[in-house]
Design a protein around this motif. Structure first.
Motif, PDB file in Angstrom:
ATOM      1  N   LEU A   1      -5.275 -64.430 -60.213  1.00 38.90           N
ATOM      2  CA  LEU A   1      -5.310 -63.827 -58.959  1.00 38.90           C
ATOM      3  C   LEU A   1      -4.077 -62.785 -58.920  1.00 38.90           C
ATOM      4  O   LEU A   1      -4.238 -61.312 -58.589  1.00 38.90           O
ATOM      5  CB  LEU A   1      -5.164 -64.629 -57.461  1.00 38.90           C
ATOM      6  CG  LEU A   1      -5.502 -63.967 -56.238  1.00 38.90           C
ATOM      7  CD1 LEU A   1      -6.827 -63.594 -56.153  1.00 38.90           C
ATOM      8  CD2 LEU A   1      -4.976 -64.888 -55.184  1.00 38.90           C
ATOM      9  N   ILE A   2      -2.825 -63.086 -59.394  1.00 41.78           N
ATOM     10  CA  ILE A   2      -1.964 -62.178 -59.477  1.00 41.78           C
ATOM     11  C   ILE A   2      -2.492 -60.952 -60.452  1.00 41.78           C
ATOM     12  O   ILE A   2      -2.092 -59.861 -60.352  1.00 41.78           O
ATOM     13  CB  ILE A   2      -0.640 -62.764 -59.942  1.00 41.78           C
ATOM     14  CG1 ILE A   2      -0.284 -63.752 -58.937  1.00 41.78           C
ATOM     15  CG2 ILE A   2       0.513 -61.731 -60.447  1.00 41.78           C
ATOM     16  CD1 ILE A   2       1.013 -64.854 -59.498  1.00 41.78           C
ATOM     17  N   TRP A   3      -2.999 -61.311 -61.640  1.00 43.38           N
ATOM     18  CA  TRP A   3      -3.410 -60.218 -62.551  1.00 43.38           C
ATOM     19  C   TRP A   3      -4.475 -59.323 -61.807  1.00 43.38           C
ATOM     20  O   TRP A   3      -4.196 -58.285 -61.807  1.00 43.38           O
ATOM     21  CB  TRP A   3      -4.040 -60.854 -63.869  1.00 43.38           C
ATOM     22  CG  TRP A   3      -4.216 -59.902 -64.931  1.00 43.38           C
ATOM     23  CD1 TRP A   3      -3.338 -59.100 -65.242  1.00 43.38           C
ATOM     24  CD2 TRP A   3      -5.250 -59.619 -65.535  1.00 43.38           C
ATOM     25  NE1 TRP A   3      -4.017 -58.130 -66.170  1.00 43.38           N
ATOM     26  CE2 TRP A   3      -5.207 -58.886 -66.332  1.00 43.38           C
ATOM     27  CE3 TRP A   3      -6.611 -60.442 -65.345  1.00 43.38           C
ATOM     28  CZ2 TRP A   3      -6.153 -58.142 -67.217  1.00 43.38           C
ATOM     29  CZ3 TRP A   3      -7.382 -59.878 -66.460  1.00 43.38           C
ATOM     30  CH2 TRP A   3      -7.559 -58.974 -67.144  1.00 43.38           C
TER      31      TRP A   3
ATOM     32  N   LEU B   1      -5.027 -58.656 -58.634  1.00 47.82           N
ATOM     33  CA  LEU B   1      -4.308 -57.953 -57.617  1.00 47.82           C
ATOM     34  C   LEU B   1      -3.339 -56.802 -58.150  1.00 47.82           C
ATOM     35  O   LEU B   1      -3.537 -55.599 -57.897  1.00 47.82           O
ATOM     36  CB  LEU B   1      -3.234 -58.874 -56.894  1.00 47.82           C
ATOM     37  CG  LEU B   1      -3.728 -59.309 -55.339  1.00 47.82           C
ATOM     38  CD1 LEU B   1      -2.617 -60.402 -54.841  1.00 47.82           C
ATOM     39  CD2 LEU B   1      -4.106 -58.442 -54.644  1.00 47.82           C
ATOM     40  N   ALA B   2      -2.620 -57.024 -59.277  1.00 50.90           N
ATOM     41  CA  ALA B   2      -1.857 -56.031 -60.076  1.00 50.90           C
ATOM     42  C   ALA B   2      -2.864 -54.933 -60.848  1.00 50.90           C
ATOM     43  O   ALA B   2      -2.794 -53.757 -60.501  1.00 50.90           O
ATOM     44  CB  ALA B   2      -1.212 -56.676 -61.236  1.00 50.90           C
ATOM     45  N   LEU B   3      -4.074 -55.309 -61.149  1.00 51.04           N
ATOM     46  CA  LEU B   3      -5.121 -54.322 -61.621  1.00 51.04           C
ATOM     47  C   LEU B   3      -5.710 -53.571 -60.594  1.00 51.04           C
ATOM     48  O   LEU B   3      -5.433 -52.309 -60.593  1.00 51.04           O
ATOM     49  CB  LEU B   3      -6.345 -55.299 -62.254  1.00 51.04           C
ATOM     50  CG  LEU B   3      -6.178 -55.669 -63.699  1.00 51.04           C
ATOM     51  CD1 LEU B   3      -7.635 -56.446 -64.097  1.00 51.04           C
ATOM     52  CD2 LEU B   3      -5.994 -54.782 -64.784  1.00 51.04           C
TER      53      LEU B   3
ATOM     54  N   ALA C   1      -4.178 -52.905 -57.734  1.00 46.39           N
ATOM     55  CA  ALA C   1      -3.057 -52.084 -57.266  1.00 46.39           C
ATOM     56  C   ALA C   1      -2.885 -51.028 -58.184  1.00 46.39           C
ATOM     57  O   ALA C   1      -2.716 -49.736 -57.656  1.00 46.39           O
ATOM     58  CB  ALA C   1      -1.925 -52.768 -57.409  1.00 46.39           C
TER      59      ALA C   1
ATOM     60  N   LEU D   1       2.886 -62.798 -56.392  1.00 48.34           N
ATOM     61  CA  LEU D   1       1.661 -62.427 -55.574  1.00 48.34           C
ATOM     62  C   LEU D   1       2.286 -61.274 -54.559  1.00 48.34           C
ATOM     63  O   LEU D   1       1.465 -60.120 -54.342  1.00 48.34           O
ATOM     64  CB  LEU D   1       1.138 -63.510 -54.897  1.00 48.34           C
ATOM     65  CG  LEU D   1      -0.318 -63.744 -54.669  1.00 48.34           C
ATOM     66  CD1 LEU D   1      -1.117 -63.758 -56.119  1.00 48.34           C
ATOM     67  CD2 LEU D   1      -0.489 -64.994 -53.727  1.00 48.34           C
TER      68      LEU D   1
ATOM     69  N   ALA E   1       0.513 -52.155 -54.092  1.00 46.01           N
ATOM     70  CA  ALA E   1      -0.588 -51.363 -53.552  1.00 46.01           C
ATOM     71  C   ALA E   1      -0.132 -50.877 -52.183  1.00 46.01           C
ATOM     72  O   ALA E   1      -0.386 -49.538 -52.160  1.00 46.01           O
ATOM     73  CB  ALA E   1      -1.723 -52.341 -53.556  1.00 46.01           C
TER      74      ALA E   1
END
Lengths: 103, 85, 166, 91
Positions: free
Chosen positions: A69-71, A73-75, A77, D63, D70
């Motif tokens: 999930l962190i990855w 989200l970073a993608l 963003a 997280l 963003a």
């Protein structure tokens, strides 16, 4: 040391190498658009490889999902913010560097 | 020199640098960017100190929320100044 | 009728997805499901309001194929940028590239713009109507062909029709 | 010295070098790259720290970092940057 852990370590080192390449790109590339390329691609791949490496060490499903999930989200963003920055830069008339301009 | 000490020293240098720059820089926009950078580095410092909950709060409130609000304020100030300039 | 079935399906899928998310975020601790249930319900409602269910459903084979394609391509993208950065002479030939999109307006185009930012050599700069402006690292690369491939994969995944007249 | 900690130090060094570059500018767009940097490098450092220090709760902080990248990025680009800063000459 098991094979999975060894592979995980190799992935972590590879991820760090891509972060290094991203930083070098940030320092060397001539304008903001090309620097965005360097950050959006090299750093996200680096983070992806580190996540993959940690997954091989990870103790359980919940942690694994969180890492992925962190990855993601970073993608998301980087794609969104990269798009917004590039659009703003173009609307403000920041000219792209062309081959032959010299650094 | 142990590894943890090296990490912490690097973090301290970066923290002091960003704080000093945020205070001394003339342009408001750059100041806010440096404040956000400082807040996120501070979150890393809290993480190193073994306080993940404070790191969470620092990143979310100290850097994220305050930063976004200050950026908005800078934008309003500039928009106001524009017609007169 | 079809719309209602799509809505029911969307509610079920999204609810399961959010519940899984909550489970992962709380490390599977059982005590938090009181708050969790409410959160999952609110998140599902919010997602329905923000992204209404589309009539077509996402093809699962298409999704897997797209993910594999995405991983391989983002690996290529990272290696390419790293090569540009680490070479003694970067040899960049950047420039803007305008492309007419065949995907219909909506989610597909947004996904395409975001995906292209993460794929080798391209960065979305402007999405205006059915024109997408890209910044490319190498002007001589066959950008248009690569964009068409991504378009095809996305259309296959989302079950969308491509406008081939464009 | 564990491998994860060594890599965390390496990434922190990367982040600091990149930040100095970003703070220099020259255009506001270059400064906005800081948001991207913290989203990826910052959360990678936290992930490695979580593993090295044996504190899984640091994953939640990572997280938040990725999420904030963003939010601040959008706030940067949409709200704050309405005109060029007076001392910023676009190249």
């Amino acid at each position: 040391m098991s094979l999975a852990e060894l592979l995980g370590d190799a992935l972590l080192v590879a991820g760090a190498a891509f972060f290094f390449a991203g930083t070098v790109g940030l320092l060397r590339f001539p304008d903001v658009y090309t620097r965005l390329h360097a950050l959006a691609k090299a750093d996200n791949l680096g983070l992806g490889l580190i996540v993959l490496g940690l997954l091989l060490h990870a103790p359980g499903w919940a942690t694994g999902i969180k890492l992925v999930l962190i990855w993601l989200l970073a993608l998301a963003a980087s794609a969104t913010v990269g798009f917004l920055i590039a659009r703003r830069a173009r609307r403000h008339g920041i000219a792209p560097w062309r081959a032959g301009d010299g650094e | 020199m142990s590894a943890t000490l090296a990490f912490d020293l690097l973090l301290i240098v970066a923290l002091v640098w960003s704080a000093a720059r945020a205070l001394t820089v003339a342009d408001l926009f750059r100041g806010v960017v440096l404040l956000i950078v400082f807040g996120l580095l501070m979150a890393l410092a809290w993480a190193r100190l073994g306080a993940p909950d404070i790191a969470l709060a620092e990143a979310a409130i100290g850097a994220g929320l305050t930063g976004a609000l200050l950026l908005d304020a800078v934008g309003h100030l500039r928009a106001k100044r524009e017609p007169g300039a | 009728m079809n719309i209602r079935r799509a809505t029911v399906r969307a509610v079920l899928w999204r609810g399961v997805l959010f519940a899984l998310l909550w489970w992962a975020l709380t490390d599977g601790r059982p005590g938090s499901w009181g708050v969790g249930g409410v959160s999952v319900a609110l998140a599902t409602a919010a997602s329905l309001a923000l992204l209404p269910p589309v009539g077509t459903c996402v093809s699962r084979i298409g999704l897997v194929r797209f993910l594999v394609f995405f991983f391989v391509q983002s690996l290529r993208g990272g290696v390419q940028v790293a090569a540009f950065a680490l070479r003694p002479r970067p040899g960049l030939r950047p420039g803007f590239h305008d492309i007419a999109l065949r995907l219909p307006a909506g989610l597909g185009r947004i996904l395409l713009a975001n995906t292209l930012s993460l794929l080798p050599g391209t960065l979305s700069v402007e999405l205006d109507g059915d024109r997408l402006c890209l910044h490319v690292l190498d002007e001589t690369a066959p950008t248009e062909r690569e964009v068409r491939v991504v378009e095809d994969r996305l259309a296959h995944m989302l079950g969308l029709e491509l406008d081939t007249t464009a | 010295m564990t491998l994860t900690f060594a890599l965390a130090i390496f990434l922190l060094l990367n982040l600091i070098v990149a930040l100095v570059r970003v703070a220099r500018g020259p255009t506001p767009a270059d400064r906005l790259l800081a948001a991207l940097l913290f989203g990826t490098t910052g959360s990678a450092i936290l992930l490695l720290l979580a593993e090295a220090m044996g504190q899984p709760s640091l994953l939640d902080t990572a997280l938040v970092f990725a999420l904030l990248a963003a939010i601040t990025g959008v706030a940067f680009a949409r709200r704050a940057w309405r005109e060029e800063a007076p001392d910023d000459e676009p190249r």
